[in-house]
Design a protein around this motif. Structure first.
Motif, mmCIF file in Angstrom:
data_model
loop_
_atom_site.group_PDB
_atom_site.id
_atom_site.type_symbol
_atom_site.label_atom_id
_atom_site.label_comp_id
_atom_site.label_asym_id
_atom_site.label_seq_id
_atom_site.Cartn_x
_atom_site.Cartn_y
_atom_site.Cartn_z
ATOM 1 N N SER A 55 0.827 -1.210 0.000
ATOM 2 C CA SER A 55 0.000 0.000 0.000
ATOM 3 C C SER A 55 0.863 1.262 0.000
ATOM 4 C CB SER A 55 -0.935 0.005 1.216
ATOM 5 O OG SER A 55 -1.838 -1.085 1.178
ATOM 6 N N GLU A 56 1.937 1.234 0.789
ATOM 7 C CA GLU A 56 2.854 2.379 0.811
ATOM 8 C C GLU A 56 3.473 2.599 -0.566
ATOM 9 O OE1 GLU A 56 5.741 1.682 3.836
ATOM 10 O OE2 GLU A 56 4.280 1.782 5.478
ATOM 11 N N TYR A 57 3.816 1.495 -1.239
ATOM 12 C CA TYR A 57 4.397 1.593 -2.575
ATOM 13 C C TYR A 57 3.416 2.271 -3.540
ATOM 14 C CZ TYR A 57 5.513 0.145 -7.325
ATOM 15 O OH TYR A 57 5.742 0.142 -8.678
ATOM 16 N N ILE A 58 2.151 1.845 -3.504
ATOM 17 C CA ILE A 58 1.143 2.444 -4.388
ATOM 18 C C ILE A 58 0.991 3.929 -4.081
ATOM 19 C CG2 ILE A 58 -1.285 2.473 -5.036
ATOM 20 C CD1 ILE A 58 0.157 0.047 -6.136
ATOM 21 N N VAL A 120 -28.739 -4.817 -9.719
ATOM 22 C CA VAL A 120 -27.820 -5.617 -8.913
ATOM 23 C C VAL A 120 -28.096 -7.086 -9.207
ATOM 24 C CG1 VAL A 120 -27.119 -6.271 -6.587
ATOM 25 C CG2 VAL A 120 -27.645 -3.872 -7.102
ATOM 26 N N HIS A 121 -27.159 -7.727 -9.853
ATOM 27 C CA HIS A 121 -27.278 -9.156 -10.149
ATOM 28 C C HIS A 121 -26.975 -9.978 -8.902
ATOM 29 C CE1 HIS A 121 -25.346 -13.035 -11.239
ATOM 30 N NE2 HIS A 121 -26.325 -13.118 -12.102
ATOM 31 N N SER A 122 -25.882 -9.609 -8.208
ATOM 32 C CA SER A 122 -25.460 -10.359 -7.030
ATOM 33 C C SER A 122 -24.345 -9.600 -6.325
ATOM 34 C CB SER A 122 -24.974 -11.764 -7.425
ATOM 35 O OG SER A 122 -23.998 -11.688 -8.446
ATOM 36 N N PHE A 123 -24.027 -10.040 -5.129
ATOM 37 C CA PHE A 123 -22.939 -9.433 -4.359
ATOM 38 C C PHE A 123 -22.478 -10.433 -3.312
ATOM 39 C CE2 PHE A 123 -27.032 -8.211 -2.645
ATOM 40 C CZ PHE A 123 -26.922 -8.445 -1.287
ATOM 41 N N ALA A 124 -21.268 -10.236 -2.811
ATOM 42 C CA ALA A 124 -20.718 -11.173 -1.829
ATOM 43 C C ALA A 124 -19.510 -10.551 -1.152
ATOM 44 C CB ALA A 124 -20.312 -12.482 -2.505
ATOM 45 N N PHE A 125 -19.141 -11.139 -0.037
ATOM 46 C CA PHE A 125 -17.888 -10.788 0.628
ATOM 47 C C PHE A 125 -16.942 -11.962 0.429
ATOM 48 C CE2 PHE A 125 -15.535 -10.132 4.867
ATOM 49 C CZ PHE A 125 -14.582 -9.326 4.252
ATOM 50 N N ASN A 126 -16.083 -11.845 -0.572
ATOM 51 C CA ASN A 126 -15.103 -12.882 -0.877
ATOM 52 C C ASN A 126 -13.855 -12.595 -0.048
ATOM 53 O OD1 ASN A 126 -16.632 -14.232 -3.123
ATOM 54 N ND2 ASN A 126 -16.482 -12.172 -3.995
ATOM 55 N N GLU A 127 -13.856 -13.088 1.173
ATOM 56 C CA GLU A 127 -12.941 -12.593 2.192
ATOM 57 C C GLU A 127 -11.584 -13.270 2.253
ATOM 58 O OE1 GLU A 127 -14.235 -13.463 6.259
ATOM 59 O OE2 GLU A 127 -15.756 -14.800 5.418
ATOM 60 N N ALA A 128 -11.336 -14.303 1.446
ATOM 61 C CA ALA A 128 -10.033 -14.964 1.492
ATOM 62 C C ALA A 128 -8.912 -13.975 1.168
ATOM 63 C CB ALA A 128 -9.999 -16.131 0.515
ATOM 64 N N TYR A 129 -7.765 -14.194 1.771
ATOM 65 C CA TYR A 129 -6.608 -13.335 1.529
ATOM 66 C C TYR A 129 -6.284 -13.329 0.034
ATOM 67 C CZ TYR A 129 -1.809 -11.566 1.765
ATOM 68 O OH TYR A 129 -0.653 -10.842 1.578
ATOM 69 N N GLY A 130 -6.248 -12.151 -0.567
ATOM 70 C CA GLY A 130 -5.948 -12.025 -1.981
ATOM 71 C C GLY A 130 -7.158 -12.075 -2.889
ATOM 72 N N PRO A 180 -7.853 -2.294 3.076
ATOM 73 C CA PRO A 180 -7.336 -3.664 2.982
ATOM 74 C C PRO A 180 -8.099 -4.706 3.799
ATOM 75 C CG PRO A 180 -5.503 -2.139 3.022
ATOM 76 C CD PRO A 180 -6.748 -1.308 3.248
ATOM 77 N N ALA A 181 -8.552 -4.351 4.972
ATOM 78 C CA ALA A 181 -9.229 -5.329 5.824
ATOM 79 C C ALA A 181 -10.546 -5.830 5.227
ATOM 80 C CB ALA A 181 -9.491 -4.722 7.201
ATOM 81 N N GLU A 182 -11.104 -5.096 4.268
ATOM 82 C CA GLU A 182 -12.390 -5.486 3.678
ATOM 83 C C GLU A 182 -12.314 -5.713 2.170
ATOM 84 O OE1 GLU A 182 -14.923 -2.264 4.902
ATOM 85 O OE2 GLU A 182 -13.723 -0.748 3.866
ATOM 86 N N ASN A 183 -11.131 -5.544 1.581
ATOM 87 C CA ASN A 183 -11.021 -5.654 0.122
ATOM 88 C C ASN A 183 -10.152 -6.833 -0.329
ATOM 89 O OD1 ASN A 183 -8.286 -5.026 0.237
ATOM 90 N ND2 ASN A 183 -8.448 -3.086 -0.833
ATOM 91 N N GLY A 184 -9.964 -7.803 0.566
ATOM 92 C CA GLY A 184 -9.131 -8.949 0.210
ATOM 93 C C GLY A 184 -7.666 -8.758 0.544
ATOM 94 N N HIS A 185 -7.379 -7.714 1.348
ATOM 95 C CA HIS A 185 -6.014 -7.409 1.796
ATOM 96 C C HIS A 185 -5.121 -6.953 0.644
ATOM 97 C CE1 HIS A 185 -6.893 -8.863 5.841
ATOM 98 N NE2 HIS A 185 -7.584 -9.814 5.240
ATOM 99 N N TRP A 186 -5.650 -6.014 -0.128
ATOM 100 C CA TRP A 186 -4.913 -5.358 -1.199
ATOM 101 C C TRP A 186 -4.804 -3.863 -0.889
ATOM 102 C CZ3 TRP A 186 -2.772 -7.825 -5.374
ATOM 103 C CH2 TRP A 186 -3.203 -9.126 -5.640
#
Length: 235
Positions: A55-58, A120-130, A180-186
């Motif tokens: 994140s710091e790099y970006i 809105v077709h669908s939505f989800a919290f795809n929470e796995a790292y990455g 990051p805590a809610e976006n897949g840790h990006w």
């Protein structure tokens, strides 16, 4: 319909009103083309495996260029997916490394606007790292064409009270870049992808494919910039 048919259909839509997906004024704001291939030697393993450092790099890269956003990535062969087991294959050649959408890098909570009317077709919290983290898929039915747009790495607040079938107006703010805590840790960014055939999936669709499946997925996932036309401003 496949990607080529989509490009032809889009070229015929002279009256189609496409709203900017993020607030960007090319007369005032700078858009930075970003490279996540092996050619970018700054992307060391230590960097991409540490979300804070990544994140710091970006942030530092955007600030050094005085850019509001970074952008790029469609059909890009990326090295960054080695950070997560989500992209592993059973065999080495099955590992996913070809990016199927466009990424727009910026600050957490940046507003995302719908480029076109849709449901809105669908939505989800795809929470796995990455993974995608909070994700929304819109369905569009316009001038005889049906296709979908996927928005990944969003804020959880965007899906907490969302309902399937809700109509979203073109230009409406319906999502935000997630932390990051809610976006897949990006590092905060938006993954924006077009999909012709959603293949029965809901709240998820591959945003990265293997080299072996590149042709198949590019045929089903047109270049999003054909719709939003932002890359022309990238430097």
């Amino acid at each position: 319909m496949d990607s080529n048919s989509f490009y032809f259909w889009l070229s015929q839509q002279q009256q189609l009103d496409i709203h900017p997906i993020v607030a960007f004024n090319p007369q005032r704001d700078k858009l930075l083309a970003m490279d996540f291939t092996e050619q970018n030697k700054a992307l060391t393993t230590a960097l991409i495996e540490d979300t804070s450092k990544f994140s710091e790099y970006i942030n530092e890269t955007l600030e050094a260029a005085n850019a509001l956003y970074g952008i790029g990535g469609y059909d890009e062969h990326r090295t960054v997916y080695a950070r997560s087991r989500v992209f592993d294959g059973v065999k080495e050649e099955d590992a996913r490394c070809i990016h199927l959408g466009i990424d727009i890098w910026g600050k957490a909570d940046t507003a995302v606007h719908a480029p076109l009317d849709g449901f809105v077709h669908s939505f989800a919290f795809n929470e796995a790292y990455g993974d995608y983290g909070a994700t929304i898929i819109l369905e569009h039915q316009i001038a005889g064409a049906q296709f979908y747009s996927l928005y990944g790495h969003l804020a959880l607040k965007d899906i907490n009270h969302l309902t399937k079938g809700k109509f979203i107006n073109a230009g409406e703010v319906f999502a935000h870049f997630g932390a990051p805590a809610e976006n897949g840790h990006w590092p905060p960014h938006l993954h924006f992808q077009l999909i012709i055939d959603i293949e029965g999936q809901a709240g998820d669709y591959p945003g990265v494919c293997s080299l072996a499946n590149r042709a198949k997925y590019l045929a089903n996932c047109p270049d999003p910039d054909a719709l939003i036309n932002l890359i022309q401003w990238a430097k």
